[in-house]
Design a protein around this motif. Structure first.
Motif, short mmCIF file in Angstrom:
data_model
loop_
_atom_site.label_atom_id
_atom_site.label_comp_id
_atom_site.label_asym_id
_atom_site.label_seq_id
_atom_site.Cartn_x
_atom_site.Cartn_y
_atom_site.Cartn_z
N GLN A 589 90.95 -37.98 15.99
CA GLN A 589 89.99 -38.95 15.46
C GLN A 589 89.60 -38.57 14.05
OE1 GLN A 589 87.07 -38.05 18.58
NE2 GLN A 589 85.64 -37.46 16.98
N GLN A 608 96.00 -42.24 14.63
CA GLN A 608 94.80 -41.77 15.31
C GLN A 608 94.95 -41.93 16.83
OE1 GLN A 608 90.93 -43.17 13.55
NE2 GLN A 608 92.32 -44.46 12.34
N TYR A 610 92.25 -41.54 19.16
CA TYR A 610 91.09 -42.21 19.75
C TYR A 610 90.56 -43.27 18.80
CZ TYR A 610 91.27 -38.18 22.85
OH TYR A 610 91.68 -37.22 23.73
N ASP A 611 90.19 -44.40 19.39
CA ASP A 611 89.73 -45.55 18.60
C ASP A 611 88.21 -45.57 18.55
OD1 ASP A 611 89.63 -47.87 17.24
OD2 ASP A 611 90.67 -49.10 18.71
N LYS A 628 94.10 -47.48 9.81
CA LYS A 628 92.87 -47.86 10.51
C LYS A 628 93.25 -48.77 11.69
CE LYS A 628 88.20 -49.43 9.28
NZ LYS A 628 87.51 -48.17 9.60
N THR A 629 92.51 -48.68 12.80
CA THR A 629 92.81 -49.53 13.95
C THR A 629 92.18 -50.91 13.77
OG1 THR A 629 90.84 -48.92 15.21
CG2 THR A 629 92.78 -47.48 15.42
N LYS A 631 90.30 -52.48 15.82
CA LYS A 631 88.90 -52.45 16.26
C LYS A 631 88.01 -51.83 15.18
CE LYS A 631 85.98 -50.89 20.09
NZ LYS A 631 85.94 -50.14 21.38
N GLN A 632 88.48 -50.73 14.58
CA GLN A 632 87.70 -50.10 13.50
C GLN A 632 87.53 -51.05 12.33
OE1 GLN A 632 90.16 -46.68 12.81
NE2 GLN A 632 88.90 -45.31 14.07
N GLY A 651 97.36 -50.40 16.33
CA GLY A 651 96.60 -50.26 17.57
C GLY A 651 96.67 -51.49 18.45
N ARG A 652 95.63 -51.70 19.24
CA ARG A 652 95.58 -52.81 20.21
C ARG A 652 94.92 -54.03 19.58
NH1 ARG A 652 93.19 -50.67 25.74
NH2 ARG A 652 93.88 -52.77 26.34
N SER A 679 100.37 -51.85 19.24
CA SER A 679 100.84 -50.80 20.15
C SER A 679 101.76 -51.41 21.19
CB SER A 679 99.65 -50.11 20.82
OG SER A 679 98.83 -51.07 21.47
#
Length: 718
Positions: A589, A608, A610-611, A628-629, A631-632, A651-652, A679
Motif C-alpha cells: 500500500q 498496489q 491493497y486498495d 492509482k486504483t 476506487k482511489q 484495479g476493479r 483486474s
C-alpha cells in the motif's frame, strides 16, 4: 568543464525560487536578492575561466570555489524556505522566536557567503580572467587540438579496411545523379573515419577523371574562419604555380566578402568538386556559402549551381548540418566497424599485413584481439592502438599496453592522443548540453537507460530549464530536444569522465548489485551523510525496507525505488516537499501522505496490493499519475489536478459508478493520454467517453461487456 553551464542553471533556479517563494523569505529577502545579483555577476567571467581551467590549477580552484558557493547559496535558501513552511503551520507563540532565530542564522550564513564571494572576485584579476565581452581568444590547448585535426587530401591512408562499400557508394553519388549542384555529407562521431573515407574518394581515379581541373580540399574546424577556407580553396584552384604569385598577392589583399565573390566568379562556369572537412554547425555552413538567414532555400552565392553536376562533399559530426546544407540529399551516416573488420584494420597497422596475421605469435594475437574489442569498432582507436604496438613486438610491451589501454589511448601531446581528438566534440557543445552529456558518465558502460527515466533525472538535476515554467510538460519536451541534439552530434555513444571537486554529493545512483541486499544500516548512512541529495535512484537494488531517515533528505527531487522488492514506504516520505518524481512499484500500500508533497510532478506506483484511500488532489503540479486504483481515483476531486496530462488507472472497475468516473475524467482539461487496466476478475461495462474532449490517446486493457459505438469515443483520438 561545464562549470559555466552548471552554475548558470543553479543561479537561474535560485532566481526562480526567490520569486516563487517570496512569502517565506520575509526578513532575509534583501540579503537573498543581493546574493543572487552577486552570483549573476560571477557568471560573466565563468566562460573565460572554463577555457583556462584545464591549463592552470589556480583557475581550476577558483572555478571550484564559485561552484561550491552557488550550491551553498541554493542549500541555504532551500533550508530556510522549508523551515519557514514548517513554522507557518504552527501558531504557538514560541514559533515567533524560532522564526527570528531562523532568520538570524540564515542572515549570518548569507553574510559569510558574500564575504567569500568578495574574496573570489578579488582573486579573479590576479588570475587574468576577463569578462566574456573583453576577449575571446582561443586557449593554447584548443589551438593544439585544432592543429592535430587539420587534414590534407594528399596524406592518404595506405591501410584502408572496412569502408570499401561506403567508398563505392560515395563515388557513385559524386560522379552520377542529376546535374544540380549537390551537397553530399559524411556524418559520424569523431574518429569514425569520415576524413579517411573522404580522402580515398577525393583521390579515386573515377572522381579525378570526372573533375579533372577543378578539385579542392579545405579544412574548416570548430573555429570556422571563412577567409582562411576561401584562401585554401583559391590556392588550389587558381594559384597553382609560381607564375600565379602576383594573382596570389592581389587575392590576399581582398576582404572576406570579396574573396567569396572571387571564388564564385572562378567556379560559376566550371564543374567542380569542393571538399569541406570538419564542418561543425549550420551557422558555419551559412558563413562559408553566404546563405541568407532570411532565405533558407537559397543555395548560397559562393558555390554556384551551374547545372553541370558540381558537387560539395562535407564531413561533419552533426546530422543537422548535413540536412541544412542540402535537404534533398540523404547524408551518409558512418557506422562502427564489425569485429572482423576491426581486427583486419588492426593487423594492417600492428602486423603490417592483415592477410597473414596467423603467422604471428599466438600470445600477441590473443592480446591483440582483447585490445581491439575494447576499441568498440572505432577506427581511430584501432589505428592509434595498432601504430603504438607496431613499434615493439615483445610480449612484455603488449601486455603493458593491454593492462593500461585507456591510459595509452588517452595520451595527449601528439596524434596518438585519441581523447584529444574526441574532446573537440565536447568543447563544441553549447553550455546547456554539457551537463546533460557529462551526466551520462554516471552510468556503467553499455548500461541501457530508458529515455523517460533520463528526462526525469535531467529535470531533477536542474539541467533542463523551460522558458514557460508554468507549463512543466515543456521541460520534458526540452529534455527530449537535448537528447536528440546529442544523438545528431554523434555523442551519445561516447564515454565522458568528470572530476568532482565539490564535497557535496547531489546524485546517488545504484546499479544492479546481483543478489546482494542493501541493508537498512547502509541506507541510514546515506540519510546521515548526504543531506543535500537531489537524486537517489535505487532501481533494481534489493532493499529490505526504507528507513524513516529518508524523510530528512528535504532537497530530494527524484526518488527511484522500482524493482527493489519494497512493500512499504515510511510515513516520513511526506516530508520530502521538494520531491518531483517518485517511481515505485509492487507496494502493499502507498501511505496516505503523498498529498503533502505539493511539488510532485511524476508519480508512478503500479501494482498496489491493497486498495486503501489515497489523497492526491492537492498535487496541483502533477503531470503524470500511474498506478492509482479506480476506487482511489474516484475519492479525489479531479478538477484540482489542472496539470495532469497522462493518467494510468488499474484495479476493479466495478467498484466505481461509471457515469461519475467519466465525469471525473472529463474535468481534466489538459489530459492527453489515458490508460485503463481492469483486474482479471473485473470487467468494463458499456463505456460512454464522448465527454472527454481533450483526450488524444486511449488504451483499455481488460474484458469489455459491450463495445462502445464510434460516436461515443473521445472526438480527438489519434
Amino acid at each position: 568543464m561545464a562549470t559555466e553551464a552548471l552554475v548558470s542553471f543553479a543561479v537561474e533556479r535560485l532566481g526562480d525560487k526567490l520569486i516563487q517563494e517570496a512569502k517565506f523569505l520575509k526578513g532575509v529577502s534583501r540579503q537573498a536578492d543581493r546574493l543572487h545579483r552577486d552570483l549573476r555577476a560571477m557568471q560573466c567571467f565563468l566562460e573565460e575561466a572554463d577555457k583556462k581551467q584545464e591549463e592552470d590549477s589556480r583557475v581550476r580552484n577558483w572555478v571550484s570555489d564559485i561552484r561550491e558557493a552557488v550550491y551553498n547559496a541554493e542549500d541555504i535558501i532551500d533550508m530556510f524556505i522549508l523551515n519557514a513552511q514548517s513554522l507557518r503551520r504552527n501558531f504557538f507563540l514560541k514559533c515567533g522566536f524560532k522564526k527570528l532565530i531562523n532568520r538570524y542564522k540564515v542572515g549570518k550564513k548569507i553574510e559569510a557567503l558574500q564575504l567569500g564571494l568578495l574574496d573570489i572576485s578579488n582573486r579573479r584579476e590576479a588570475l587574468g580572467i576577463k569578462n566574456i565581452g573583453e576577449g575571446r581568444s582561443r586557449s593554447a590547448k584548443n589551438q593544439m587540438l585544432q592543429g592535430l585535426r587539420r587534414s590534407s587530401p594528399h596524406a592518404e591512408e595506405h591501410v584502408f579496411v572496412g569502408l570499401e562499400k561506403e567508398a563505392d557508394e560515395l563515388v557513385n553519388q559524386l560522379i552520377g545523379g542529376d546535374l544540380r549542384r549537390r551537397v553530399i555529407s559524411l556524418v559520424g562521431m569523431g574518429g569514425i573515419g569520415k576524413t579517411t573515407l573522404a580522402k580515398k574518394v577525393y583521390n579515386h581515379r573515377q572522381v579525378v577523371e570526372c573533375f579533372p581541373d577543378c578539385r579542392a580540399w579545405a579544412y574548416v574546424s570548430t573555429y570556422c574562419r571563412p577567409r582562411d577556407v576561401y584562401m585554401q580553396l583559391i590556392k588550389q584552384l587558381v594559384c597553382t604555380s609560381t607564375k600565379d604569385q602576383q594573382v596570389l598577392e592581389m587575392v590576399e589583399k581582398l576582404q572576406e566578402h570579396e574573396l567569396g565573390d572571387f571564388l564564385h566568379e572562378h567556379l560559376k562556369e566550371k564543374r567542380y568538386l569542393i571538399v569541406l572537412d570538419d564542418v561543425w554547425s549550420c551557422r558555419d555552413w551559412n558563413c562559408l556559402a553566404k546563405v541568407s538567414g532570411n532565405d533558407p532555400d537559397c543555395l548560397g552565392n559562393v558555390f554556384p549551381d551551374g547545372g553541370n553536376g558540381s558537387r560539395l562533399l562535407l564531413t561533419t559530426r552533426d546530422k543537422d548540418v548535413a540536412l541544412h546544407a542540402d535537404a534533398r540529399s540523404t547524408p551518409q551516416e558512418m557506422q562502427l566497424l564489425s569485429k572482423q573488420k576491426s581486427w583486419n584494420l588492426f593487423c594492417g597497422k600492428a602486423f603490417l599485413d592483415h592477410d597473414d596475421a596467423d603467422r604471428y605469435p599466438r600470445d600477441l594475437v590473443q592480446l591483440g584481439r582483447e585490445m581491439v574489442d575494447k576499441c568498440n569498432g572505432l577506427p581511430l582507436a584501432i589505428v592509434v592502438l595498432g601504430g603504438l604496438l607496431s613499434r615493439d613486438m615483445s610480449h612484455t610491451e603488449w601486455r603493458k599496453v593491454h593492462d593500461n589501454i585507456n591510459a595509452y589511448l588517452a595520451k595527449e601531446g601528439s596524434q596518438t592522443g585519441i581523447m584529444t581528438v574526441l574532446n573537440l566534440s565536447y568543447i563544441d557543445l553549447p553550455s546547456y548540453l554539457k551537463p546533460c552529456f557529462l551526466h551520462l558518465s554516471l552510468f556503467p558502460e553499455d548500461y541501457v537507460i530508458s529515455t523517460r527515466k533520463l528526462f526525469l533525472l535531467w529535470i531533477a538535476e536542474g539541467f533542463v530549464l523551460s522558458a514557460e515554467q508554468a507549463d512543466q510538460q515543456s521541460m520534458k519536451v526540452t529534455a527530449e530536444v537535448y537528447l536528440n541534439e546529442l544523438i545528431n552530434r554523434n555523442l551519445i555513444q561516447r564515454y565522458a569522465s568528470v572530476e568532482h571537486n565539490t564535497p557535496y554529493l547531489r546524485s546517488l545512483l545504484f546499479f544492479n548489485l546481483g543478489h546482494e541486499i542493501c541493508r537498512i544500516s547502509q541506507l541510514d548512512f546515506i540519510g546521515k551523510c548526504f543531506k543535500v541529495l537531489r537524486v537517489l535512484d535505487l532501481e533494481g537494488v534489493k532493499v529490505e525496507s526504507l528507513p524513516s531517515i529518508v524523510g530528512t533528505l528535504i532537497h530530494l527531487r527524484y526518488l527511484g525505488l522500482r524493482h527493489t522488492g519494497l512493500k512499504l514506504l515510511p510515513l516520513s516520505i511526506g516530508n520530502l516537499r521538494s520531491l518531483q518524481t517518485l517511481d515505485v512499484n509492487n507496494l502493499k500500500q502507498v501511505p496516505n501522505v503523498i498529498w503533502k508533497i505539493q511539488n510532485m510532478r511524476y508519480l508512478y506506483m503500479e501494482g498496489q496490493k491493497y486498495d486503501i484511500p489515497l489523497k492526491i488532489d492537492t498535487l496541483e503540479n502533477l503531470q503524470v499519475l500511474s498506478g492509482k486504483t479506480f476506487k482511489q481515483w474516484i475519492q479525489n476531486n479531479s478538477s484540482k489536478l489542472t496539470c495532469l496530462r497522462k493518467l494510468k488507472l488499474e484495479g476493479r472497475y466495478e467498484l466505481v459508478e461509471g457515469v461519475e468516473f467519466w465525469k471525473s475524467i472529463a474535468k481534466l482539461r489538459v489530459l492527453k493520454s489515458l490508460y485503463l487496466k481492469a483486474s482479471e476478475e473485473s470487467s468494463f461495462p458499456f463505456l460512454a467517453m464522448d465527454s472527454c474532449l481533450y483526450l488524444s490517446k486511449l488504451d483499455i486493457k481488460g474484458h469489455m461487456q459491450k463495445l462502445s459505438e464510434i460516436f461515443q469515443f473521445p472526438p480527438n483520438l489519434c
